[in-house]
Design a protein around this motif. Structure first.
Motif, PDB file in Angstrom:
ATOM      1  N   LEU A  50       0.756  -1.274  -0.071  1.00 42.73           N
ATOM      2  CA  LEU A  50       0.005  -0.159  -0.020  1.00 42.73           C
ATOM      3  C   LEU A  50       0.759   1.254  -0.136  1.00 42.73           C
ATOM      4  O   LEU A  50       0.586   2.133  -0.771  1.00 42.73           O
ATOM      5  CB  LEU A  50      -0.935   0.009   1.320  1.00 42.73           C
ATOM      6  CG  LEU A  50      -2.220  -0.883   1.124  1.00 42.73           C
ATOM      7  CD1 LEU A  50      -2.718  -1.198   2.548  1.00 42.73           C
ATOM      8  CD2 LEU A  50      -3.193  -0.608   0.194  1.00 42.73           C
ATOM      9  N   GLY A  51       1.976   1.254   0.653  1.00 40.48           N
ATOM     10  CA  GLY A  51       2.906   2.281   0.922  1.00 40.48           C
ATOM     11  C   GLY A  51       3.594   2.499  -0.379  1.00 40.48           C
ATOM     12  O   GLY A  51       3.681   3.701  -1.099  1.00 40.48           O
ATOM     13  N   LEU A  52       4.055   1.475  -1.220  1.00 44.16           N
ATOM     14  CA  LEU A  52       4.597   1.461  -2.390  1.00 44.16           C
ATOM     15  C   LEU A  52       3.612   1.876  -3.588  1.00 44.16           C
ATOM     16  O   LEU A  52       4.134   2.953  -4.469  1.00 44.16           O
ATOM     17  CB  LEU A  52       5.193   0.066  -2.585  1.00 44.16           C
ATOM     18  CG  LEU A  52       6.163  -0.162  -4.180  1.00 44.16           C
ATOM     19  CD1 LEU A  52       7.296   1.032  -3.841  1.00 44.16           C
ATOM     20  CD2 LEU A  52       6.624  -1.354  -4.109  1.00 44.16           C
ATOM     21  N   ALA A  53       2.430   1.573  -3.383  1.00 44.16           N
ATOM     22  CA  ALA A  53       1.383   2.042  -4.282  1.00 44.16           C
ATOM     23  C   ALA A  53       1.313   3.438  -4.199  1.00 44.16           C
ATOM     24  O   ALA A  53       0.985   4.396  -5.234  1.00 44.16           O
ATOM     25  CB  ALA A  53       0.164   1.329  -4.162  1.00 44.16           C
ATOM     26  N   ALA A  54       1.228   3.929  -3.091  1.00 46.29           N
ATOM     27  CA  ALA A  54       1.104   5.501  -2.982  1.00 46.29           C
ATOM     28  C   ALA A  54       2.245   6.310  -3.476  1.00 46.29           C
ATOM     29  O   ALA A  54       2.113   7.391  -4.112  1.00 46.29           O
ATOM     30  CB  ALA A  54       1.039   5.602  -1.229  1.00 46.29           C
ATOM     31  N   ASP A  60       2.083  10.775  -2.048  1.00 46.99           N
ATOM     32  CA  ASP A  60       2.751  11.093  -0.862  1.00 46.99           C
ATOM     33  C   ASP A  60       3.496  12.490  -1.123  1.00 46.99           C
ATOM     34  O   ASP A  60       4.290  12.794  -0.412  1.00 46.99           O
ATOM     35  CB  ASP A  60       3.746  10.158  -0.272  1.00 46.99           C
ATOM     36  CG  ASP A  60       4.898   9.865  -1.248  1.00 46.99           C
ATOM     37  OD1 ASP A  60       4.635  10.183  -2.628  1.00 46.99           O
ATOM     38  OD2 ASP A  60       5.936   9.815  -1.078  1.00 46.99           O
ATOM     39  N   ARG A  61       2.714  13.315  -1.957  1.00 51.11           N
ATOM     40  CA  ARG A  61       3.361  14.584  -2.318  1.00 51.11           C
ATOM     41  C   ARG A  61       2.394  15.633  -2.089  1.00 51.11           C
ATOM     42  O   ARG A  61       1.276  15.433  -2.347  1.00 51.11           O
ATOM     43  CB  ARG A  61       3.914  14.681  -3.752  1.00 51.11           C
ATOM     44  CG  ARG A  61       5.183  13.460  -4.133  1.00 51.11           C
ATOM     45  CD  ARG A  61       5.363  13.213  -5.612  1.00 51.11           C
ATOM     46  NE  ARG A  61       6.373  12.367  -5.744  1.00 51.11           N
ATOM     47  CZ  ARG A  61       7.590  12.487  -5.721  1.00 51.11           C
ATOM     48  NH1 ARG A  61       7.994  13.689  -5.689  1.00 51.11           N
ATOM     49  NH2 ARG A  61       8.517  11.549  -5.888  1.00 51.11           N
ATOM     50  N   GLN A  74       2.262   9.303   5.780  1.00 48.32           N
ATOM     51  CA  GLN A  74       1.295   8.361   5.741  1.00 48.32           C
ATOM     52  C   GLN A  74      -0.121   8.687   5.624  1.00 48.32           C
ATOM     53  O   GLN A  74      -0.979   8.075   4.936  1.00 48.32           O
ATOM     54  CB  GLN A  74       1.798   7.555   7.022  1.00 48.32           C
ATOM     55  CG  GLN A  74       0.812   6.138   7.249  1.00 48.32           C
ATOM     56  CD  GLN A  74       1.410   5.459   8.555  1.00 48.32           C
ATOM     57  OE1 GLN A  74       1.997   5.811   9.309  1.00 48.32           O
ATOM     58  NE2 GLN A  74       0.621   4.255   8.488  1.00 48.32           N
ATOM     59  N   ARG A  75      -0.582   9.645   6.534  1.00 48.23           N
ATOM     60  CA  ARG A  75      -1.897  10.182   6.330  1.00 48.23           C
ATOM     61  C   ARG A  75      -2.477  10.609   5.001  1.00 48.23           C
ATOM     62  O   ARG A  75      -3.257  10.475   4.708  1.00 48.23           O
ATOM     63  CB  ARG A  75      -2.062  11.186   7.490  1.00 48.23           C
ATOM     64  CG  ARG A  75      -2.010  10.932   8.918  1.00 48.23           C
ATOM     65  CD  ARG A  75      -2.520  12.065   9.891  1.00 48.23           C
ATOM     66  NE  ARG A  75      -1.633  13.309   9.678  1.00 48.23           N
ATOM     67  CZ  ARG A  75      -0.831  13.599  10.378  1.00 48.23           C
ATOM     68  NH1 ARG A  75      -0.069  12.664  11.196  1.00 48.23           N
ATOM     69  NH2 ARG A  75      -0.074  14.811  10.259  1.00 48.23           N
ATOM     70  N   VAL A  76      -1.598  11.495   4.461  1.00 52.11           N
ATOM     71  CA  VAL A  76      -1.784  12.118   3.248  1.00 52.11           C
ATOM     72  C   VAL A  76      -1.989  10.939   2.002  1.00 52.11           C
ATOM     73  O   VAL A  76      -2.892  10.813   1.332  1.00 52.11           O
ATOM     74  CB  VAL A  76      -0.788  12.846   2.699  1.00 52.11           C
ATOM     75  CG1 VAL A  76      -0.949  13.426   1.165  1.00 52.11           C
ATOM     76  CG2 VAL A  76      -0.729  14.295   3.349  1.00 52.11           C
ATOM     77  N   ALA A  77      -0.830  10.070   2.242  1.00 57.93           N
ATOM     78  CA  ALA A  77      -1.038   8.915   1.203  1.00 57.93           C
ATOM     79  C   ALA A  77      -2.296   7.802   1.486  1.00 57.93           C
ATOM     80  O   ALA A  77      -2.974   7.506   0.494  1.00 57.93           O
ATOM     81  CB  ALA A  77       0.114   7.958   1.186  1.00 57.93           C
ATOM     82  N   LEU A 103       9.366   5.963   4.016  1.00 58.05           N
ATOM     83  CA  LEU A 103      10.430   5.131   4.359  1.00 58.05           C
ATOM     84  C   LEU A 103      10.955   4.294   3.399  1.00 58.05           C
ATOM     85  O   LEU A 103      11.485   3.265   3.363  1.00 58.05           O
ATOM     86  CB  LEU A 103      10.069   4.207   5.506  1.00 58.05           C
ATOM     87  CG  LEU A 103       9.853   4.861   6.949  1.00 58.05           C
ATOM     88  CD1 LEU A 103       9.330   3.943   7.863  1.00 58.05           C
ATOM     89  CD2 LEU A 103      11.229   5.850   7.485  1.00 58.05           C
ATOM     90  N   ILE A 104      10.079   4.547   2.295  1.00 55.92           N
ATOM     91  CA  ILE A 104      10.376   3.983   0.814  1.00 55.92           C
ATOM     92  C   ILE A 104      10.942   4.850  -0.073  1.00 55.92           C
ATOM     93  O   ILE A 104      10.899   5.924  -0.276  1.00 55.92           O
ATOM     94  CB  ILE A 104       8.883   3.577   0.138  1.00 55.92           C
ATOM     95  CG1 ILE A 104       8.004   2.703   1.331  1.00 55.92           C
ATOM     96  CG2 ILE A 104       9.262   2.890  -1.211  1.00 55.92           C
ATOM     97  CD1 ILE A 104       6.731   2.262   0.628  1.00 55.92           C
TER      98      ILE A 104
END
Length: 116
Positions: A50-54, A60-61, A74-77, A103-104
């Motif tokens: 999920l983080g990587l997809a974001a 995440d920008r 994390q919240r924005v993504a 962290l990615i």
């Protein structure tokens, strides 16, 4: 059925297949005697995915394309990932599982990404 529905159905089938592959990889390297996995686990993999997809989608920008750091990332993504159904119980789970995008490792921003 519309083309979008077909694409969605196909994408969900691919996701289910990928999740099954991750589970099988984890299961193959699980030491039942010690109750210990040596190849990761499905919850961890799902969180990271999920983080990587974001990150891949540039979610995440900020509006200027600058990567957001810390807990805010994390919240924005997570909010961007659930924008199609934010009030659902499923969205709450996605929010809780989304790995911190800061962290990615980031590469350059994909050109096809549009902010929701």
């Amino acid at each position: 059925m519309s083309e979008n529905t077909d694409n969605y159905t196909i994408a969900v089938a691919h996701l289910a297949s990928a999740l099954a592959e991750v589970w099988q990889a984890c299961q193959a390297r699980y030491d039942h005697g010690r109750g210990l996995g040596t190849a990761g686990n499905l919850p961890e993999a799902l969180s990271y995915a999920l983080g990587l997809a974001a990150v891949t989608l540039g979610l995440d920008r900020d509006d200027h394309g600058t990567v957001i750091d810390g807990e805010a990332a994390q919240r924005v993504a997570a909010e961007a990932l659930v924008c199609h159904r934010p009030g659902s119980w499923e969205a709450d789970h996605v929010r809780a599982l989304t790995f911190p995008p800061d962290l990615i490792e980031h590469t350059e921003r994909p050109e096809h990404t549009e902010r929701p």
